[in-house]
Design a protein around this motif. Structure first.
Motif, PDB file in Angstrom:
ATOM      1  N   LYS A  10       0.864  -1.178   0.000  1.00  0.00           N
ATOM      2  CA  LYS A  10       0.000   0.000   0.000  1.00  0.00           C
ATOM      3  C   LYS A  10       0.907   1.236   0.000  1.00  0.00           C
ATOM      4  O   LYS A  10       1.673   1.460   0.935  1.00  0.00           O
ATOM      5  CB  LYS A  10      -0.927   0.014   1.214  1.00  0.00           C
ATOM      6  CG  LYS A  10      -1.866   1.215   1.240  1.00  0.00           C
ATOM      7  CD  LYS A  10      -2.749   1.224   2.474  1.00  0.00           C
ATOM      8  CE  LYS A  10      -3.902   0.244   2.336  1.00  0.00           C
ATOM      9  NZ  LYS A  10      -4.909   0.451   3.427  1.00  0.00           N
ATOM     10  N   PHE A  11       0.806   2.028  -1.064  1.00  0.00           N
ATOM     11  CA  PHE A  11       1.692   3.167  -1.267  1.00  0.00           C
ATOM     12  C   PHE A  11       0.980   4.480  -0.951  1.00  0.00           C
ATOM     13  O   PHE A  11      -0.213   4.637  -1.222  1.00  0.00           O
ATOM     14  CB  PHE A  11       2.171   3.221  -2.727  1.00  0.00           C
ATOM     15  CG  PHE A  11       3.121   2.122  -3.113  1.00  0.00           C
ATOM     16  CD1 PHE A  11       4.496   2.327  -3.112  1.00  0.00           C
ATOM     17  CD2 PHE A  11       2.649   0.877  -3.483  1.00  0.00           C
ATOM     18  CE1 PHE A  11       5.376   1.331  -3.473  1.00  0.00           C
ATOM     19  CE2 PHE A  11       3.522  -0.147  -3.850  1.00  0.00           C
ATOM     20  CZ  PHE A  11       4.882   0.086  -3.849  1.00  0.00           C
ATOM     21  N   LEU A  12       1.762   5.432  -0.437  1.00  0.00           N
ATOM     22  CA  LEU A  12       1.306   6.813  -0.307  1.00  0.00           C
ATOM     23  C   LEU A  12       2.288   7.697  -1.063  1.00  0.00           C
ATOM     24  O   LEU A  12       3.495   7.682  -0.801  1.00  0.00           O
ATOM     25  CB  LEU A  12       1.249   7.261   1.153  1.00  0.00           C
ATOM     26  CG  LEU A  12       0.895   8.747   1.362  1.00  0.00           C
ATOM     27  CD1 LEU A  12      -0.535   9.027   0.913  1.00  0.00           C
ATOM     28  CD2 LEU A  12       1.103   9.173   2.809  1.00  0.00           C
ATOM     29  N   ALA A  39      -0.986  -3.611  -5.942  1.00  0.00           N
ATOM     30  CA  ALA A  39      -0.823  -2.633  -4.869  1.00  0.00           C
ATOM     31  C   ALA A  39      -1.981  -1.648  -4.829  1.00  0.00           C
ATOM     32  O   ALA A  39      -2.658  -1.398  -5.830  1.00  0.00           O
ATOM     33  CB  ALA A  39       0.488  -1.888  -5.043  1.00  0.00           C
ATOM     34  N   GLU A  40      -2.177  -1.071  -3.657  1.00  0.00           N
ATOM     35  CA  GLU A  40      -3.143   0.016  -3.464  1.00  0.00           C
ATOM     36  C   GLU A  40      -2.356   1.312  -3.382  1.00  0.00           C
ATOM     37  O   GLU A  40      -1.371   1.395  -2.636  1.00  0.00           O
ATOM     38  CB  GLU A  40      -3.948  -0.217  -2.187  1.00  0.00           C
ATOM     39  CG  GLU A  40      -5.085   0.766  -1.969  1.00  0.00           C
ATOM     40  CD  GLU A  40      -5.910   0.409  -0.739  1.00  0.00           C
ATOM     41  OE1 GLU A  40      -6.421   1.352  -0.091  1.00  0.00           O
ATOM     42  OE2 GLU A  40      -6.027  -0.790  -0.415  1.00  0.00           O
ATOM     43  N   GLU A  84      -4.240   3.797   7.755  1.00  0.00           N
ATOM     44  CA  GLU A  84      -4.151   2.994   6.528  1.00  0.00           C
ATOM     45  C   GLU A  84      -3.000   1.982   6.563  1.00  0.00           C
ATOM     46  O   GLU A  84      -2.968   1.056   5.751  1.00  0.00           O
ATOM     47  CB  GLU A  84      -3.970   3.908   5.305  1.00  0.00           C
ATOM     48  CG  GLU A  84      -5.128   4.852   5.053  1.00  0.00           C
ATOM     49  CD  GLU A  84      -6.361   4.132   4.545  1.00  0.00           C
ATOM     50  OE1 GLU A  84      -6.233   2.999   4.035  1.00  0.00           O
ATOM     51  OE2 GLU A  84      -7.459   4.712   4.667  1.00  0.00           O
ATOM     52  N   ASN A  85      -2.041   2.190   7.473  1.00  0.00           N
ATOM     53  CA  ASN A  85      -0.896   1.271   7.574  1.00  0.00           C
ATOM     54  C   ASN A  85      -0.175   1.103   6.237  1.00  0.00           C
ATOM     55  O   ASN A  85      -0.038  -0.007   5.706  1.00  0.00           O
ATOM     56  CB  ASN A  85      -1.338  -0.095   8.109  1.00  0.00           C
ATOM     57  CG  ASN A  85      -1.887  -0.004   9.523  1.00  0.00           C
ATOM     58  OD1 ASN A  85      -1.315   0.675  10.373  1.00  0.00           O
ATOM     59  ND2 ASN A  85      -3.009  -0.662   9.767  1.00  0.00           N
ATOM     60  N   PHE A  86       0.282   2.202   5.686  1.00  0.00           N
ATOM     61  CA  PHE A  86       1.002   2.159   4.414  1.00  0.00           C
ATOM     62  C   PHE A  86       2.278   1.337   4.542  1.00  0.00           C
ATOM     63  O   PHE A  86       2.965   1.390   5.572  1.00  0.00           O
ATOM     64  CB  PHE A  86       1.348   3.578   3.951  1.00  0.00           C
ATOM     65  CG  PHE A  86       0.154   4.422   3.632  1.00  0.00           C
ATOM     66  CD1 PHE A  86      -0.613   4.164   2.506  1.00  0.00           C
ATOM     67  CD2 PHE A  86      -0.221   5.473   4.470  1.00  0.00           C
ATOM     68  CE1 PHE A  86      -1.731   4.939   2.214  1.00  0.00           C
ATOM     69  CE2 PHE A  86      -1.321   6.248   4.182  1.00  0.00           C
ATOM     70  CZ  PHE A  86      -2.083   5.979   3.051  1.00  0.00           C
ATOM     71  N   THR A  87       2.585   0.588   3.497  1.00  0.00           N
ATOM     72  CA  THR A  87       3.838  -0.177   3.478  1.00  0.00           C
ATOM     73  C   THR A  87       4.966   0.613   2.829  1.00  0.00           C
ATOM     74  O   THR A  87       6.138   0.337   3.068  1.00  0.00           O
ATOM     75  CB  THR A  87       3.655  -1.491   2.706  1.00  0.00           C
ATOM     76  OG1 THR A  87       3.292  -1.201   1.335  1.00  0.00           O
ATOM     77  CG2 THR A  87       2.565  -2.356   3.328  1.00  0.00           C
ATOM     78  N   HIS A  88       4.615   1.589   1.959  1.00  0.00           N
ATOM     79  CA  HIS A  88       5.603   2.402   1.267  1.00  0.00           C
ATOM     80  C   HIS A  88       5.119   3.852   1.227  1.00  0.00           C
ATOM     81  O   HIS A  88       3.936   4.094   0.961  1.00  0.00           O
ATOM     82  CB  HIS A  88       5.800   1.934  -0.189  1.00  0.00           C
ATOM     83  CG  HIS A  88       6.295   0.536  -0.335  1.00  0.00           C
ATOM     84  ND1 HIS A  88       5.506  -0.557  -0.063  1.00  0.00           N
ATOM     85  CD2 HIS A  88       7.512   0.050  -0.742  1.00  0.00           C
ATOM     86  CE1 HIS A  88       6.202  -1.666  -0.297  1.00  0.00           C
ATOM     87  NE2 HIS A  88       7.407  -1.326  -0.695  1.00  0.00           N
ATOM     88  N   PRO A 115       6.569   1.767   7.495  1.00  0.00           N
ATOM     89  CA  PRO A 115       6.638   1.710   6.030  1.00  0.00           C
ATOM     90  C   PRO A 115       8.038   1.998   5.504  1.00  0.00           C
ATOM     91  O   PRO A 115       8.822   2.728   6.120  1.00  0.00           O
ATOM     92  CB  PRO A 115       5.660   2.812   5.604  1.00  0.00           C
ATOM     93  CG  PRO A 115       5.641   3.764   6.756  1.00  0.00           C
ATOM     94  CD  PRO A 115       5.821   2.934   7.982  1.00  0.00           C
ATOM     95  N   GLN A 116       8.330   1.412   4.348  1.00  0.00           N
ATOM     96  CA  GLN A 116       9.529   1.818   3.624  1.00  0.00           C
ATOM     97  C   GLN A 116       9.320   3.252   3.148  1.00  0.00           C
ATOM     98  O   GLN A 116       8.219   3.633   2.773  1.00  0.00           O
ATOM     99  CB  GLN A 116       9.777   0.888   2.441  1.00  0.00           C
ATOM    100  CG  GLN A 116      10.043  -0.549   2.837  1.00  0.00           C
ATOM    101  CD  GLN A 116      10.400  -1.399   1.632  1.00  0.00           C
ATOM    102  OE1 GLN A 116      11.204  -1.012   0.794  1.00  0.00           O
ATOM    103  NE2 GLN A 116       9.792  -2.587   1.547  1.00  0.00           N
ATOM    104  N   PHE A 117      10.399   4.016   3.164  1.00  0.00           N
ATOM    105  CA  PHE A 117      10.239   5.455   2.931  1.00  0.00           C
ATOM    106  C   PHE A 117      11.334   5.962   1.993  1.00  0.00           C
ATOM    107  O   PHE A 117      12.513   5.620   2.156  1.00  0.00           O
ATOM    108  CB  PHE A 117      10.316   6.206   4.262  1.00  0.00           C
ATOM    109  CG  PHE A 117      10.062   7.682   4.160  1.00  0.00           C
ATOM    110  CD1 PHE A 117       8.781   8.188   4.230  1.00  0.00           C
ATOM    111  CD2 PHE A 117      11.115   8.577   3.982  1.00  0.00           C
ATOM    112  CE1 PHE A 117       8.540   9.553   4.134  1.00  0.00           C
ATOM    113  CE2 PHE A 117      10.886   9.937   3.897  1.00  0.00           C
ATOM    114  CZ  PHE A 117       9.600  10.428   3.972  1.00  0.00           C
TER     115      PHE A 117
END
Length: 346
Positions: A10-12, A39-40, A84-88, A115-117
């Protein structure tokens, strides 16, 4: 990443503004989807820029920040996004607001958690060398979309921009554009404005270009502050439509879509045309970081030792021989010849 982790990614994306930068960044969601098909993808942007993101098939949710709400409103929005618990997270803006988001969404002091950043580098040292000492350490040619995608290579995302279109005006925007265009649908669109004067092709040149096509209709685009555009219209009022200040960003994008081609300064509408896949002539002057990247765009520029001279073209002109030479030496005859070739005319 394992197959399950890829599926649950899940990306932001963080990019608040400006018009042209947001439009260029629209290639990022599609590029992420190429690598992470399941991915979302979410995007946080300024409220007035949010409509530009709508209808994009690779964007699942748009978060809108209203500047009127200030820092407190931004922090409240961050805590909503945190659920949202983004992963990236990709900070494609790198300003004070985007840093606040990064601080709140990433647990502090816990290694391997959160999350990875990636934060896109502004490359201040390279800019200092370029503008102060004329030492260019940037990859050439300049390419705005490549620079936005390059940081994501560490996540396996290619830095080649996905094919157009990457902007999707709504049906309502298209309808409004066709209503306001009327018989000017299919005309040549011109974007004579830019944020800074030194990025503007001379006003008299736009008039000359119009007169070089005596049987052609033109549409002029710009903002409500661009009163000088009416003077361009006056050279041939029977076949030039001035829409400056009369259309929203979304409707202006649809106007570009319904035009035969766009001739533009280095400004936001240039990137709209790029993301639409529209035929475009880009008149590039003093600034380096908004260069177009698609084969549908013909870049016109004058190679000078003083170029580029500033980040945004804010000046002053440093050419001691000829003021504004980078754009003054691109003549209307040259642009007319390129425009005829672009349109397949003799």
């Amino acid at each position: 990443m394992t197959q399950n982790e890829t599926k649950n990614a899940k990306f932001l994306i963080i990019r608040f503004s400006s018009f042209g930068d947001v439009v260029q960044t629209l290639s990022v969601p599609a590029a992420l989807k190429q690598t992470y098909p399941k991915a979302e993808i979410h995007w946080v942007t300024r409220k007035d820029m949010a409509p530009l993101l709508q209808n994009h098939p690779a964007i699942d949710k748009i978060w809108e920040f209203d500047r009127k709400n200030g820092v407190r409103g931004l922090i409240q929005l961050c805590f909503e996004m945190r659920k949202e618990n983004f992963t990236h997270i990709y900070d494609a803006h790198n300003n004070s607001r985007s840093r606040i988001i990064g601080m709140i969404l990433r647990p502090m002091g816990v290694i391997g958690v959160g999350p990875q950043f990636i934060r896109r580098s502004i490359r201040r040292w390279k800019r200092f060398l370029l503008f102060r000492f004329r030492i260019n350490k940037f990859e050439m040619p300049f390419n705005g979309q490549r620079d936005l995608l390059e940081p994501l290579e560490q996540w396996g995302v290619p830095r080649l921009a996905p094919p157009s279109p990457q902007i999707f005006p709504s049906e309502e925007s298209h309808k409004k554009a066709l209503d306001v265009l009327g018989s000017y649908a299919g005309a040549i669109a011109l974007a004579p404005s830019a944020a800074f004067f030194l990025k503007r092709w001379p006003k008299e040149y736009w008039k000359e270009l119009i007169m070089l096509f005596p049987n052609q209709k033109f549409v002029l685009l710009g903002g409500p502050e661009d009163s000088f555009i009416e003077d361009i219209r006056d050279v041939a009022p029977d076949r030039v439509l001035n829409l400056a200040g009369k259309c929203s960003l979304q409707v202006s994008s649809s106007v570009v879509a319904h035009s035969a081609a766009l001739v533009s300064n280095d400004t936001g509408l240039l990137h709209v045309a790029e993301q639409l896949g529209q035929k475009t002539i880009a008149l590039m002057g003093p600034a380096p970081f908004g260069f177009p990247s698609r084969p549908t765009t013909k870049v016109m520029e004058i190679m000078l030792p003083c170029r580029p001279c500033s980040k945004h073209g804010q000046g002053p002109c440093v050419n001691k021989t000829k003021f504004h030479q980078c754009l003054v030496d691109i003549t209307p005859l040259h642009v007319a010849a390129e425009l005829r070739m672009l349109l397949g005319r003799r």
